[in-house]
Design a protein around this motif. Structure first.
Motif, PDB file in Angstrom:
ATOM      1  N   LEU A  36      11.956 -23.215  10.454  1.00 44.78           N
ATOM      2  CA  LEU A  36      11.994 -24.514   9.793  1.00 44.78           C
ATOM      3  C   LEU A  36      11.344 -24.351   8.432  1.00 44.78           C
ATOM      4  O   LEU A  36      10.220 -23.854   8.340  1.00 44.78           O
ATOM      5  N   VAL A  37      12.040 -24.772   7.393  1.00 44.39           N
ATOM      6  CA  VAL A  37      11.477 -24.767   6.048  1.00 44.39           C
ATOM      7  C   VAL A  37      10.973 -26.175   5.775  1.00 44.39           C
ATOM      8  O   VAL A  37      11.725 -27.145   5.887  1.00 44.39           O
ATOM      9  N   ARG A  86       6.308 -24.578  -3.205  1.00 42.73           N
ATOM     10  CA  ARG A  86       6.618 -25.918  -2.698  1.00 42.73           C
ATOM     11  C   ARG A  86       6.814 -25.950  -1.190  1.00 42.73           C
ATOM     12  O   ARG A  86       6.898 -27.016  -0.611  1.00 42.73           O
ATOM     13  N   LYS A  87       6.950 -24.785  -0.537  1.00 46.23           N
ATOM     14  CA  LYS A  87       7.380 -24.763   0.860  1.00 46.23           C
ATOM     15  C   LYS A  87       6.532 -23.848   1.727  1.00 46.23           C
ATOM     16  O   LYS A  87       5.945 -22.886   1.250  1.00 46.23           O
ATOM     17  N   LEU A  88       6.536 -24.160   3.003  1.00 45.79           N
ATOM     18  CA  LEU A  88       6.034 -23.279   4.042  1.00 45.79           C
ATOM     19  C   LEU A  88       7.158 -23.119   5.060  1.00 45.79           C
ATOM     20  O   LEU A  88       7.960 -24.035   5.254  1.00 45.79           O
ATOM     21  N   THR A  89       7.202 -21.973   5.712  1.00 42.68           N
ATOM     22  CA  THR A  89       8.205 -21.721   6.746  1.00 42.68           C
ATOM     23  C   THR A  89       7.508 -21.559   8.080  1.00 42.68           C
ATOM     24  O   THR A  89       6.542 -20.798   8.198  1.00 42.68           O
ATOM     25  N   ILE A  90       7.995 -22.279   9.082  1.00 47.48           N
ATOM     26  CA  ILE A  90       7.454 -22.187  10.436  1.00 47.48           C
ATOM     27  C   ILE A  90       8.475 -21.436  11.270  1.00 47.48           C
ATOM     28  O   ILE A  90       9.612 -21.890  11.421  1.00 47.48           O
ATOM     29  N   ARG A  91       8.100 -20.279  11.767  1.00 46.67           N
ATOM     30  CA  ARG A  91       8.978 -19.480  12.620  1.00 46.67           C
ATOM     31  C   ARG A  91       8.614 -19.775  14.075  1.00 46.67           C
ATOM     32  O   ARG A  91       7.502 -19.507  14.513  1.00 46.67           O
ATOM     33  N   MET A  92       9.572 -20.356  14.780  1.00 47.46           N
ATOM     34  CA  MET A  92       9.386 -20.691  16.192  1.00 47.46           C
ATOM     35  C   MET A  92       9.920 -19.530  17.023  1.00 47.46           C
ATOM     36  O   MET A  92      11.090 -19.159  16.896  1.00 47.46           O
ATOM     37  N   GLY A 126       7.607 -20.695  22.723  1.00 53.56           N
ATOM     38  CA  GLY A 126       6.492 -19.871  23.171  1.00 53.56           C
ATOM     39  C   GLY A 126       5.378 -19.788  22.149  1.00 53.56           C
ATOM     40  O   GLY A 126       4.220 -19.571  22.496  1.00 53.56           O
ATOM     41  N   GLY A 127       5.722 -19.974  20.882  1.00 52.40           N
ATOM     42  CA  GLY A 127       4.712 -19.895  19.831  1.00 52.40           C
ATOM     43  C   GLY A 127       5.345 -20.103  18.479  1.00 52.40           C
ATOM     44  O   GLY A 127       6.562 -20.278  18.350  1.00 52.40           O
ATOM     45  N   CYS A 128       4.498 -20.100  17.459  1.00 56.33           N
ATOM     46  CA  CYS A 128       5.009 -20.227  16.096  1.00 56.33           C
ATOM     47  C   CYS A 128       4.108 -19.446  15.157  1.00 56.33           C
ATOM     48  O   CYS A 128       2.954 -19.150  15.471  1.00 56.33           O
ATOM     49  N   ARG A 129       4.692 -19.109  14.011  1.00 51.49           N
ATOM     50  CA  ARG A 129       3.952 -18.466  12.935  1.00 51.49           C
ATOM     51  C   ARG A 129       4.311 -19.191  11.650  1.00 51.49           C
ATOM     52  O   ARG A 129       5.414 -19.702  11.504  1.00 51.49           O
ATOM     53  N   VAL A 130       3.383 -19.230  10.719  1.00 53.41           N
ATOM     54  CA  VAL A 130       3.580 -19.940   9.459  1.00 53.41           C
ATOM     55  C   VAL A 130       3.481 -18.942   8.317  1.00 53.41           C
ATOM     56  O   VAL A 130       2.557 -18.128   8.267  1.00 53.41           O
ATOM     57  N   PHE A 131       4.471 -19.052   7.387  1.00 51.42           N
ATOM     58  CA  PHE A 131       4.535 -18.153   6.244  1.00 51.42           C
ATOM     59  C   PHE A 131       4.635 -18.960   4.960  1.00 51.42           C
ATOM     60  O   PHE A 131       5.312 -19.991   4.917  1.00 51.42           O
ATOM     61  N   ASP A 132       3.980 -18.468   3.907  1.00 50.22           N
ATOM     62  CA  ASP A 132       4.144 -19.098   2.599  1.00 50.22           C
ATOM     63  C   ASP A 132       5.342 -18.463   1.897  1.00 50.22           C
ATOM     64  O   ASP A 132       6.049 -17.625   2.481  1.00 50.22           O
ATOM     65  N   GLU A 133       5.583 -18.848   0.646  1.00 53.83           N
ATOM     66  CA  GLU A 133       6.762 -18.364  -0.067  1.00 53.83           C
ATOM     67  C   GLU A 133       6.702 -16.883  -0.420  1.00 53.83           C
ATOM     68  O   GLU A 133       7.730 -16.272  -0.699  1.00 53.83           O
ATOM     69  N   SER A 134       5.511 -16.293  -0.389  1.00 51.53           N
ATOM     70  CA  SER A 134       5.399 -14.849  -0.630  1.00 51.53           C
ATOM     71  C   SER A 134       5.421 -14.067   0.685  1.00 51.53           C
ATOM     72  O   SER A 134       5.156 -12.872   0.691  1.00 51.53           O
ATOM     73  N   TRP A 192       0.014 -17.205   7.785  1.00 52.23           N
ATOM     74  CA  TRP A 192      -1.187 -18.027   7.790  1.00 52.23           C
ATOM     75  C   TRP A 192      -1.610 -18.306   9.224  1.00 52.23           C
ATOM     76  O   TRP A 192      -0.799 -18.704  10.055  1.00 52.23           O
ATOM     77  N   THR A 193      -2.905 -18.103   9.500  1.00 51.99           N
ATOM     78  CA  THR A 193      -3.438 -18.408  10.830  1.00 51.99           C
ATOM     79  C   THR A 193      -3.734 -19.903  10.931  1.00 51.99           C
ATOM     80  O   THR A 193      -3.765 -20.615   9.916  1.00 51.99           O
TER      81      THR A 193
END
Length: 152
Positions: free
Chosen positions: A31-32, A47-53, A121-129, A133-134
């Protein structure tokens, strides 16, 4: 981040962000979320964060039908859900699910928002680079923003 409680906490940090797109391949989805007020604190211009489910087994959007409009059916197609322009309001765990309350500001669609219900089961969050992020990092980022906002 694992479990419904931590996933809900991640979406709670994204209050006022807007789901701007996403992709899904089998049980992995991204999800962006456009959330400039947090992203630009990471790097100016972001401008964005990405949530990887990971391990996504269920996703459904249940619209809040506007008064006087016919009932709108639930949406279960991930691509369609991510194209609705939903704003993140809040999130809470509900058993093995996460329920994300969303707004929708486009008039004449017959609904004003709704609930995204998902199980993963979980997710991880990534910035544009692509930096991950924990939960603690997100908490600090959010707390710093809101502390500065209150001091205005």
């Amino acid at each position: 981040m694992t479990g419904p409680e931590e996933i809900a906490e991640v979406f709670g940090f994204l209050h006022d962000g807007c789901i701007a797109g996403g992709t899904k391949v089998e049980r992995t989805a991204e999800l962006v979320v456009e959330i400039a007020y947090l992203a630009e604190r990471i790097r100016p211009g972001d401008r964005k964060l990405t949530i990887r489910m990971d391990g996504l087994t269920h996703v459904r959007f249940m619209p809040w039908t506007d008064e006087g409009h016919p009932l709108i059916p639930d949406v279960t197609d991930f691509t369609e859900i991510t194209s609705l322009g939903l704003g993140v309001l809040s999130a809470e765990p509900d058993g093995q699910m996460v329920r994300i309350a969303c707004t929708q500001n486009r008039p004449k669609l017959g609904y004003c928002g709704g609930i995204i219900e998902m199980a993963a089961g979980g997710c991880r969050v990534f910035d544009e680079s692509h930096r991950e992020w924990t939960l603690e990092d997100l908490m600090r980022l959010s707390d710093d923003y809101w502390s500065e906002w209150q001091a205005r």
